[in-house]
Design a protein around this motif. Structure first.
Motif, mmCIF file in Angstrom:
data_model
loop_
_atom_site.group_PDB
_atom_site.id
_atom_site.type_symbol
_atom_site.label_atom_id
_atom_site.label_comp_id
_atom_site.label_asym_id
_atom_site.label_seq_id
_atom_site.Cartn_x
_atom_site.Cartn_y
_atom_site.Cartn_z
ATOM 1 N N SER A 40 20.434 -57.975 4.285
ATOM 2 C CA SER A 40 20.212 -58.884 5.520
ATOM 3 C C SER A 40 18.848 -59.179 5.646
ATOM 4 N N LYS A 41 18.394 -60.254 6.048
ATOM 5 C CA LYS A 41 16.876 -60.636 6.240
ATOM 6 C C LYS A 41 16.766 -61.612 7.221
ATOM 7 N N LEU A 42 15.601 -61.942 7.772
ATOM 8 C CA LEU A 42 15.366 -62.781 8.784
ATOM 9 C C LEU A 42 14.442 -64.036 7.965
ATOM 10 N N LEU A 43 14.572 -65.163 8.386
ATOM 11 C CA LEU A 43 13.772 -66.206 7.725
ATOM 12 C C LEU A 43 13.051 -66.983 8.743
ATOM 13 N N ASP A 44 11.758 -67.540 8.287
ATOM 14 C CA ASP A 44 11.101 -68.753 8.995
ATOM 15 C C ASP A 44 11.157 -69.552 8.063
ATOM 16 N N VAL A 45 11.402 -70.989 8.757
ATOM 17 C CA VAL A 45 11.939 -72.026 7.990
ATOM 18 C C VAL A 45 11.205 -73.300 8.684
ATOM 19 N N LEU A 46 10.237 -74.063 7.723
ATOM 20 C CA LEU A 46 9.556 -75.236 8.069
ATOM 21 C C LEU A 46 10.146 -76.229 7.191
ATOM 22 N N ILE A 47 10.757 -77.269 8.097
ATOM 23 C CA ILE A 47 11.430 -78.563 7.619
ATOM 24 C C ILE A 47 10.590 -79.736 7.955
ATOM 25 N N VAL A 48 10.024 -80.578 7.207
ATOM 26 C CA VAL A 48 9.383 -81.620 7.504
ATOM 27 C C VAL A 48 9.836 -82.808 6.741
ATOM 28 N N VAL A 332 9.906 -71.908 3.094
ATOM 29 C CA VAL A 332 10.655 -70.786 3.739
ATOM 30 C C VAL A 332 10.086 -69.388 3.372
ATOM 31 N N ARG A 333 10.090 -68.639 4.332
ATOM 32 C CA ARG A 333 9.425 -67.341 4.412
ATOM 33 C C ARG A 333 10.733 -66.457 4.510
ATOM 34 N N GLU A 334 10.799 -65.277 3.737
ATOM 35 C CA GLU A 334 11.731 -64.537 3.775
ATOM 36 C C GLU A 334 10.990 -62.948 4.250
ATOM 37 N N LEU A 335 11.341 -62.538 5.782
ATOM 38 C CA LEU A 335 10.714 -61.674 6.657
ATOM 39 C C LEU A 335 11.506 -60.339 5.955
ATOM 40 N N ASN A 336 10.632 -59.581 5.262
ATOM 41 C CA ASN A 336 11.250 -58.270 4.756
ATOM 42 C C ASN A 336 11.042 -57.343 6.078
#
Length: 362
Positions: A40-48, A332-336
């Motif tokens: 399980s992970k959290l993600l930060d996502v930038l969509i342009v 997309v950044r996968e937050l460890n």
């Protein structure tokens, strides 16, 4: 519960604490995002999304300048739960074409295209306003989009609105603004409104309407993206026959930070240098993979016996096109981060929150 700094805070709870080494993946073309490893992970996502193209005028007898294209809509989504990691499709939106101007009798720039990551969509940027010749009056407002396009420089034509909505469950994730209104003074000066940007509306009511500023992505990502780590800049509005540009070379109305194309500039007082004048009178393109809007085009002042000679009956064309919008991007950044159950020293919590290393969401 202790009443001093450093005591126990509240009851036992699950907080999320960073373990470092966050994986980042950037998409500049269509593809499939796959998680980096299991768990399980959290993600930060930038969509342009793709930016809108700049508007254009045919030229005589409707002498004016086009509005700047609106930036592609931006979604910045924090801490997206990815409890059951699965691949997600990525579609990168293309930038909209700037209106061709002379050969097509002028008109609005084309809206960009949406960018999609999984079930989240960034809305295409709106095209800048132009002149739809020979319709009467034919002067066009900017088109709605992720950020709206600027209005053409006539009859106070308004800018398009932003139609970028928040991602479901993530309030505040949408970044988009309206385009600026076209300006028709002083005298024969005509200026298109600036295209809206992800961070600010397009400029309005001045002699050189700049595109709206974009969104700074480097606050959240280490991977380079957009134009100097800023995305979603609006295109500058075109400018025609303003006293601020008495000679060449001239300064174009600026595109917004984040890849917005500069607006065109033209003046009736310039000497006959047809190729230079034609180049300046075309809006600049938005930067690729930034979602920037294209710059608005402008009418070239009459130049006899050249390809820009409109003729005595105005059957020729001396308008120039708007710039193309820039394509979109996904990052997309996968937050460890790991669940850290228990009770915590308030000073540690305070420090980690400042570092963006704690969250109540997973």
């Amino acid at each position: 519960m202790a009443g001093q700094g450093g005591g126990i805070i509240g009851t036992a709870a699950d907080f999320i604490k960073s373990t470092g080494c966050n994986a980042e993946t950037k998409f500049t073309s269509n593809g499939t995002w796959s998680p980096d490893g299991a768990g399980s992970k959290l993600l930060d996502v930038l969509i342009v999304a793709g930016g809108g193209g700049g508007g254009a005028t045919k030229g005589a007898p409707k002498n004016t300048a086009g509005g700047g294209g609106g930036a592609g809509g931006v979604l910045m989504i924090h801490c997206v739960p990815n409890v059951h990691p699965a691949p997600k499709g990525v579609t990168i939106g293309a930038g909209g074409a700037g209106h061709a101007g002379a050969s097509a009798n002028g008109g609005n720039g084309v809206n960009g295209s949406n960018t999609v990551w999984g079930c989240y969509t960034a809305a295409a940027g709106g095209g800048g306003g132009g002149v739809n010749h020979p319709a009467s009056p034919g002067y066009q407002a900017g088109s709605d989009g992720g950020s709206g396009g600027g209005g053409v420089g006539a009859l106070a034509c308004g800018g398009g609105d932003s139609n970028q909505s928040d991602a479901s469950g993530f309030p505040g994730s949408a970044k988009g603004n309206a385009g600026g209104t076209g300006n028709t003074s002083p005298g024969d000066c005509r200026t298109g409104g600036g295209g809206g940007g992800a961070g600010a509306a397009g400029q309005t009511g001045v002699l050189a309407n700049a595109g709206g500023a974009g969104f700074t992505a480097s606050t959240f990502f280490s991977t380079s993206v957009g134009d100097s780590n800023v995305v979603g800049g609006g295109g500058g509005g075109g400018q025609y026959n303003c006293s601020t540009q008495p000679t060449m070379p001239a300064t174009r109305p600026a595109g917004g930070t984040g890849g917005g194309g500069d607006g065109a500039v033209s003046s009736g007082g310039w000497p006959d240098a047809p190729e230079a004048r034609a180049l300046l009178a075309k809006g600049s393109n938005g930067c690729a993979n930034s979602g920037g809007g294209g710059g608005g085009g402008a009418k070239i002042s009459y130049i006899a016996s050249t390809p820009y000679d409109r003729g005595a009956d105005n059957s020729g064309a001396d308008g120039r096109g708007g710039g193309n919008g820039g394509s979109g991007v996904v990052l997309v950044r996968e937050l460890n981060r790991l669940k850290a159950p228990g009770v915590w020293n308030i000073n540690e919590v305070y420090d980690k929150v400042k570092e963006d290393n704690w969250s109540n969401n997973f």
